[in-house]
Scaffold this active site. Structure first.
Site, PDB file in Angstrom:
ATOM      1  N   THR A  38     -75.220  38.404 -36.482  1.00  0.00           N
ATOM      2  CA  THR A  38     -75.950  40.292 -36.777  1.00  0.00           C
ATOM      3  C   THR A  38     -76.601  40.355 -35.055  1.00  0.00           C
ATOM      4  O   THR A  38     -77.265  41.928 -35.912  1.00  0.00           O
ATOM      5  CB  THR A  38     -77.241  40.387 -37.486  1.00  0.00           C
ATOM      6  OG1 THR A  38     -78.302  39.541 -37.323  1.00  0.00           O
ATOM      7  CG2 THR A  38     -77.333  39.464 -39.242  1.00  0.00           C
ATOM      8  N   CYS A  39     -76.714  39.877 -34.364  1.00  0.00           N
ATOM      9  CA  CYS A  39     -76.812  40.031 -33.443  1.00  0.00           C
ATOM     10  C   CYS A  39     -76.234  41.250 -32.668  1.00  0.00           C
ATOM     11  O   CYS A  39     -74.793  40.759 -31.891  1.00  0.00           O
ATOM     12  CB  CYS A  39     -77.663  39.030 -32.026  1.00  0.00           C
ATOM     13  SG  CYS A  39     -77.656  39.151 -30.535  1.00  0.00           S
ATOM     14  N   ASP A  40     -75.997  42.405 -32.411  1.00  0.00           N
ATOM     15  CA  ASP A  40     -75.270  43.270 -31.333  1.00  0.00           C
ATOM     16  C   ASP A  40     -74.505  42.643 -29.961  1.00  0.00           C
ATOM     17  O   ASP A  40     -73.764  42.496 -29.546  1.00  0.00           O
ATOM     18  CB  ASP A  40     -76.060  44.681 -30.967  1.00  0.00           C
ATOM     19  CG  ASP A  40     -76.449  45.412 -32.689  1.00  0.00           C
ATOM     20  OD1 ASP A  40     -75.381  45.121 -32.626  1.00  0.00           O
ATOM     21  OD2 ASP A  40     -77.043  46.287 -32.042  1.00  0.00           O
TER      22      ASP A  40
END
Length: 108
Positions: A8-10
């Protein structure tokens, strides 16, 4: 090549995409889903020391002073999302983060 991060980390997504576009075969470990094995914690801490811990994260801010003073290996074992992301192992060793210097070193 091994990359450790959060799906979920850009920043992790950008790094993973850039690595794939350069033709790198990337094994991915999501710390939230898979945890962070002790052997990898030891490798990362041995390579980058206390830079492995993301002290700007919400997880860090939520820790008590007592927890913050625990040994880093124990802290990362209990709170794997504290790992500065992405952590990438190449033939040259470990790096944490996705700064321009790290991108240049890994991507060329």
């Amino acid at each position: 090549m091994l990359m450790i991060g959060l799906k979920t980390c850009d920043t992790c997504r950008k790094a993973r995409k850039a690595l794939a576009e350069k033709g790198n075969d990337v094994d991915y470990l999501d710390v939230r889903d898979d945890g962070l094995p002790e052997n990898l914690i030891a490798e990362i801490l041995g390579a980058v020391g206390d830079k492995a811990v993301n002290r700007a994260s919400t997880t860090w801010r939520g820790l008590s002073d007592g927890d913050r003073n625990r040994p880093l290996a124990a802290l990362l074992a209990d709170h794997p999302t504290l790992l500065k992301r992405p952590a990438i192992r190449t033939d040259e060793g470990w790096s944490v983060g996705w700064t321009p210097a790290i991108q240049q070193a890994i991507l060329g």
